[in-house]
Write a protein that holds these residues in place. Structure first.
Motif, short mmCIF file in Angstrom:
data_model
loop_
_atom_site.label_atom_id
_atom_site.label_comp_id
_atom_site.label_asym_id
_atom_site.label_seq_id
_atom_site.Cartn_x
_atom_site.Cartn_y
_atom_site.Cartn_z
N VAL A 1 -38.49 -36.27 -16.94
CA VAL A 1 -37.65 -36.55 -15.77
C VAL A 1 -38.21 -37.75 -15.03
CG1 VAL A 1 -38.94 -34.98 -14.27
CG2 VAL A 1 -36.53 -35.47 -13.77
N GLN A 2 -37.35 -38.48 -14.35
CA GLN A 2 -37.81 -39.61 -13.56
C GLN A 2 -38.40 -39.13 -12.24
OE1 GLN A 2 -34.49 -42.34 -13.20
NE2 GLN A 2 -35.23 -43.52 -14.95
N ALA A 3 -39.27 -39.93 -11.67
CA ALA A 3 -39.85 -39.61 -10.36
C ALA A 3 -38.73 -39.39 -9.35
CB ALA A 3 -40.77 -40.73 -9.92
N GLY A 4 -38.91 -38.35 -8.54
CA GLY A 4 -37.89 -37.98 -7.57
C GLY A 4 -36.91 -36.95 -8.08
N ASN B 1 -39.01 -29.90 -7.22
CA ASN B 1 -38.21 -30.99 -6.67
C ASN B 1 -39.11 -32.16 -6.30
OD1 ASN B 1 -35.91 -29.32 -6.84
ND2 ASN B 1 -36.27 -28.50 -4.77
N SER B 2 -38.50 -33.31 -6.09
CA SER B 2 -39.24 -34.51 -5.69
C SER B 2 -40.46 -34.73 -6.58
CB SER B 2 -39.68 -34.40 -4.21
OG SER B 2 -38.57 -34.21 -3.37
N LEU B 3 -40.24 -34.65 -7.86
CA LEU B 3 -41.34 -34.75 -8.81
C LEU B 3 -41.99 -36.12 -8.77
CD1 LEU B 3 -39.78 -32.69 -11.69
CD2 LEU B 3 -42.02 -32.25 -10.67
N LYS B 4 -43.31 -36.11 -8.99
CA LYS B 4 -44.12 -37.33 -8.98
C LYS B 4 -44.80 -37.49 -10.34
CE LYS B 4 -45.31 -36.47 -4.13
NZ LYS B 4 -46.43 -36.26 -3.17
N PRO B 5 -45.17 -38.70 -10.70
CA PRO B 5 -45.88 -38.88 -11.97
C PRO B 5 -47.13 -38.03 -12.08
CG PRO B 5 -45.12 -40.99 -11.16
CD PRO B 5 -44.83 -39.99 -10.08
N GLU B 6 -47.80 -37.78 -10.97
CA GLU B 6 -49.01 -36.95 -11.00
C GLU B 6 -48.72 -35.47 -11.24
OE1 GLU B 6 -48.11 -39.14 -8.61
OE2 GLU B 6 -48.68 -38.41 -6.61
N ASP B 7 -47.46 -35.09 -11.28
CA ASP B 7 -47.09 -33.72 -11.66
C ASP B 7 -47.05 -33.54 -13.18
OD1 ASP B 7 -44.76 -33.75 -8.95
OD2 ASP B 7 -46.72 -32.76 -8.99
N THR B 8 -47.20 -34.62 -13.90
CA THR B 8 -47.18 -34.56 -15.37
C THR B 8 -48.31 -33.69 -15.88
OG1 THR B 8 -46.12 -36.73 -15.59
CG2 THR B 8 -47.39 -35.92 -17.48
N ALA B 9 -47.96 -32.70 -16.69
CA ALA B 9 -48.95 -31.75 -17.20
C ALA B 9 -48.27 -30.77 -18.14
CB ALA B 9 -49.60 -30.98 -16.05
N VAL B 10 -49.08 -29.97 -18.83
CA VAL B 10 -48.57 -28.79 -19.50
C VAL B 10 -48.62 -27.66 -18.48
CG1 VAL B 10 -48.82 -27.16 -21.39
CG2 VAL B 10 -49.36 -29.58 -21.74
N TYR B 11 -47.50 -26.99 -18.29
CA TYR B 11 -47.39 -25.91 -17.32
C TYR B 11 -47.45 -24.56 -18.05
CZ TYR B 11 -46.34 -29.10 -13.52
OH TYR B 11 -46.43 -30.08 -12.56
N TYR B 12 -48.30 -23.67 -17.54
CA TYR B 12 -48.51 -22.37 -18.15
C TYR B 12 -48.13 -21.26 -17.17
CZ TYR B 12 -51.41 -24.83 -21.57
OH TYR B 12 -51.87 -25.68 -22.54
N THR C 1 -45.50 -25.32 -21.43
CA THR C 1 -44.35 -26.21 -21.58
C THR C 1 -44.69 -27.55 -20.93
OG1 THR C 1 -41.95 -26.41 -21.23
CG2 THR C 1 -43.21 -25.37 -19.47
N GLN C 2 -44.37 -28.62 -21.62
CA GLN C 2 -44.73 -29.96 -21.16
C GLN C 2 -43.74 -30.45 -20.11
OE1 GLN C 2 -47.43 -32.11 -22.13
NE2 GLN C 2 -46.68 -33.31 -20.37
N VAL C 3 -44.27 -30.94 -19.01
CA VAL C 3 -43.48 -31.62 -17.99
C VAL C 3 -44.01 -33.04 -17.87
CG1 VAL C 3 -42.94 -31.75 -15.53
CG2 VAL C 3 -42.94 -29.53 -16.70
#
Length: 123
Positions: free
Chosen positions: A12-15, A85-96, A117-119
């Motif tokens: 997803v794009q930032a924001g 919401n309002s996702l930022k590049p620093e939210d990039t991670a594998v979420y467990y 799951t990869q975000v």
């Protein structure tokens, strides 16, 4: 046997926004708490959000006001969601997804994890 099945990750794009789901099923007597953790590449796993069986929630400071954790209960499975919401590049991670629960026929609390799951958030 207890299973945690996650879904909803992606690019997803930032924001932008994403919603993660984690369905817990199997030989479950009761669920105490459910959590979402994340692990960026090359870094340690960190707690993102948690919810108790009573509905109390807690969040990492970095996601407060942007992420919301909720839980729904059904006959066959319980599902925890993470609305991001309002996702930022620093939210990039594998979420467990993580569940702390009593299994059927047991007297001790056990810890179960989803497969992750990869975000990915692009700038």
């Amino acid at each position: 046997q207890v299973q945690l099945v996650e879904s909803g990750g992606g690019l997803v794009q930032a924001g932008g926004s994403l919603r993660l789901s984690c369905a817990a099923s199997g030989r479950i007597f009761s669920i105490n708490n459910m959590y979402w953790y994340r692990q960026p590449a090359g870094k340690q796993r960190e707690l993102v959000a948690g919810i108790t069986s009573g509905g109390s929630t807690n969040y990492a400071d970095s996601v407060k006001g942007r992420f919301t954790i909720t839980m729904s209960r059904g006959n066959a499975e319980n599902t925890v969601y993470l609305q991001m919401n309002s996702l930022k590049p620093e939210d990039t991670a594998v979420y467990y997804c993580n569940a702390v629960l009593y299994g059927l026929g047991t007297r001790t609390v056990a810890n179960y994890w989803g497969q992750g799951t990869q975000v990915t958030v692009s700038s």
